[in-house]
Design a protein around this motif. Structure first.
Motif, PDB file in Angstrom:
ATOM      1  N   SER A  63      41.375  19.261  48.537  1.00  0.00           N
ATOM      2  CA  SER A  63      42.745  19.243  49.052  1.00  0.00           C
ATOM      3  C   SER A  63      42.771  19.700  50.506  1.00  0.00           C
ATOM      4  O   SER A  63      41.856  20.389  50.978  1.00  0.00           O
ATOM      5  N   ALA A  64      43.832  19.325  51.199  1.00  0.00           N
ATOM      6  CA  ALA A  64      43.989  19.735  52.593  1.00  0.00           C
ATOM      7  C   ALA A  64      44.035  21.253  52.699  1.00  0.00           C
ATOM      8  O   ALA A  64      43.421  21.853  53.599  1.00  0.00           O
ATOM      9  N   LYS A  65      44.732  21.900  51.777  1.00  0.00           N
ATOM     10  CA  LYS A  65      44.871  23.357  51.816  1.00  0.00           C
ATOM     11  C   LYS A  65      43.524  24.052  51.627  1.00  0.00           C
ATOM     12  O   LYS A  65      43.220  25.033  52.309  1.00  0.00           O
ATOM     13  N   ASP A  66      42.715  23.548  50.690  1.00  0.00           N
ATOM     14  CA  ASP A  66      41.406  24.157  50.456  1.00  0.00           C
ATOM     15  C   ASP A  66      40.488  23.961  51.656  1.00  0.00           C
ATOM     16  O   ASP A  66      39.755  24.873  52.044  1.00  0.00           O
ATOM     17  N   ARG A  67      40.521  22.762  52.256  1.00  0.00           N
ATOM     18  CA  ARG A  67      39.641  22.528  53.405  1.00  0.00           C
ATOM     19  C   ARG A  67      40.011  23.451  54.570  1.00  0.00           C
ATOM     20  O   ARG A  67      39.143  24.006  55.241  1.00  0.00           O
ATOM     21  N   ILE A  68      41.300  23.608  54.798  1.00  0.00           N
ATOM     22  CA  ILE A  68      41.746  24.505  55.866  1.00  0.00           C
ATOM     23  C   ILE A  68      41.345  25.945  55.557  1.00  0.00           C
ATOM     24  O   ILE A  68      40.915  26.701  56.439  1.00  0.00           O
ATOM     25  N   GLU A  69      41.454  26.333  54.298  1.00  0.00           N
ATOM     26  CA  GLU A  69      41.047  27.684  53.890  1.00  0.00           C
ATOM     27  C   GLU A  69      39.568  27.921  54.163  1.00  0.00           C
ATOM     28  O   GLU A  69      39.162  29.001  54.612  1.00  0.00           O
ATOM     29  N   PHE A  70      38.729  26.902  53.888  1.00  0.00           N
ATOM     30  CA  PHE A  70      37.290  27.025  54.105  1.00  0.00           C
ATOM     31  C   PHE A  70      36.939  27.032  55.596  1.00  0.00           C
ATOM     32  O   PHE A  70      35.980  27.675  56.011  1.00  0.00           O
ATOM     33  N   LEU A  71      37.716  26.285  56.390  1.00  0.00           N
ATOM     34  CA  LEU A  71      37.355  26.033  57.785  1.00  0.00           C
ATOM     35  C   LEU A  71      37.956  27.024  58.779  1.00  0.00           C
ATOM     36  O   LEU A  71      37.263  27.527  59.666  1.00  0.00           O
ATOM     37  N   ILE A  72      39.239  27.294  58.641  1.00  0.00           N
ATOM     38  CA  ILE A  72      39.958  28.088  59.634  1.00  0.00           C
ATOM     39  C   ILE A  72      39.851  29.581  59.321  1.00  0.00           C
ATOM     40  O   ILE A  72      39.956  29.989  58.160  1.00  0.00           O
ATOM     41  N   ASP A  73      39.655  30.367  60.352  1.00  0.00           N
ATOM     42  CA  ASP A  73      39.547  31.821  60.180  1.00  0.00           C
ATOM     43  C   ASP A  73      40.784  32.364  59.471  1.00  0.00           C
ATOM     44  O   ASP A  73      41.920  31.974  59.791  1.00  0.00           O
ATOM     45  N   ALA A  74      40.566  33.255  58.520  1.00  0.00           N
ATOM     46  CA  ALA A  74      41.661  33.813  57.712  1.00  0.00           C
ATOM     47  C   ALA A  74      42.741  34.439  58.590  1.00  0.00           C
ATOM     48  O   ALA A  74      42.446  35.180  59.527  1.00  0.00           O
ATOM     49  N   GLY A  75      43.987  34.095  58.269  1.00  0.00           N
ATOM     50  CA  GLY A  75      45.125  34.679  58.956  1.00  0.00           C
ATOM     51  C   GLY A  75      45.474  34.069  60.299  1.00  0.00           C
ATOM     52  O   GLY A  75      46.403  34.533  60.968  1.00  0.00           O
ATOM     53  N   THR A  76      44.755  33.000  60.707  1.00  0.00           N
ATOM     54  CA  THR A  76      45.007  32.419  62.035  1.00  0.00           C
ATOM     55  C   THR A  76      45.733  31.076  61.980  1.00  0.00           C
ATOM     56  O   THR A  76      46.177  30.581  63.012  1.00  0.00           O
TER      57      THR A  76
END
Length: 283
Positions: A63-76
């Motif tokens: 999912s888009a949300k999971d990919r962003i969670e894996f890729l983007i630094d937490a909280g940014t």
């Protein structure tokens, strides 16, 4: 010898059938099944493995949300245009109901999520398409959100990374969906003239009008292993040119071999790979 082989194969088949019966009777979402090797794994374990099958290495849809969670630094991560949603400009029967169903299923208003954040402290604007929403098809909202994200990257003078996963243009919006091909490509041309970096990350599948527009226009084009990438279907092409195509036609490996991709990067190496590219570009 032959008897042992047949007995072994029978046991494997029986084991797979037992696993399938078990998975059918457990709470939904607890297990995931690999579409390549049929291995059954705890969903939690799959997520920890970035939805890559631990048995055969097959890259499952994400999912888009999971990919962003894996890729983007937490909280940014700051999401753009979250409330933007599609209308029914052609009064296509049942279209609004299908949109509502996908909104409920994905918790998204359309097939792409855009926003800004950092990757190992390096600022980027990202777009991530989600094949769970109308097979990632590109309608007016998808095109508009991607265009706005490109414009934000230009405004902030940061790289833009787009993960494509799409069946192509959205038929329910007719020519309006096809217009998004030109709109997004024009925005990328403007970005190119500003000397900014666009990384196109093609995932399974990237087809139709998406593959024929922004997905193929990256300064660097990357794909995940064995992703299906192409415009028209295999059968249509074979009937048109009256030739049989290679078995690996329209796979990421075929495109890499023929110069249409710069690299194939497994999902587990995605963040490190992008970090290296972003650091080199920032020099």
């Amino acid at each position: 010898m032959l008897k042992n082989i047949f007995t072994k194969n029978k046991l494997i088949t029986q084991t797979q059938e037992v696993k399938s019966k078990i998975i059918d009777n457990v709470p939904k979402g607890l297990f995931g099944k690999c579409s390549s090797c049929n291995n059954i794994t705890y969903t939690k374990e799959l997520k920890n493995n970035l939805f890559v099958c631990p048995t055969c290495g097959h890259h499952l849809p994400i999912s888009a949300k999971d990919r962003i969670e894996f890729l983007i630094d937490a909280g940014t991560f700051i999401e753009y245009d979250k409330k933007l949603s599609s209308d029914n400009p052609l009064n296509f029967e049942g279209y609004k109901d299908k949109l509502k169903q996908d909104m409920k299923k994905t918790k998204m208003n359309d097939a792409v999520m855009t926003g800004e954040g950092t990757i190992n402290e390096l600022p980027v604007v990202v777009g991530v398409m989600d094949s769970n929403f109308r097979m990632g098809s590109m309608g007016s909202v998808v095109g508009e959100k991607i265009t706005r994200a490109i414009e934000k990257a230009i405004e902030k003078k940061v790289p833009f990374i787009l993960f494509s996963a799409s069946g192509g243009a959205r038929m329910q919006e007719g020519v309006l969906s096809l217009m998004q091909m030109a709109k997004t490509s024009a925005a990328l041309d403007k970005m190119n003239k500003e000397g900014l970096l666009f990384i196109s990350y093609l995932t399974h599948p990237t087809t139709g009008g998406v593959s024929a527009s922004f997905a193929s226009l990256g300064d660097i084009n990357i794909s995940e292993p064995k992703a299906l990438i192409g415009f028209a279907g295999r059968r249509i092409i074979e009937q048109t040119i009256r030739q049989e195509l290679p078995d690996d036609f329209q796979t990421a490996e075929f495109l890499l071999k023929n110069g249409q991709l710069d690299m194939i990067v497994p999902r587990k190496e995605m963040k490190d790979n992008l970090t290296t590219i972003l650091k080199i570009h920032s020099l």
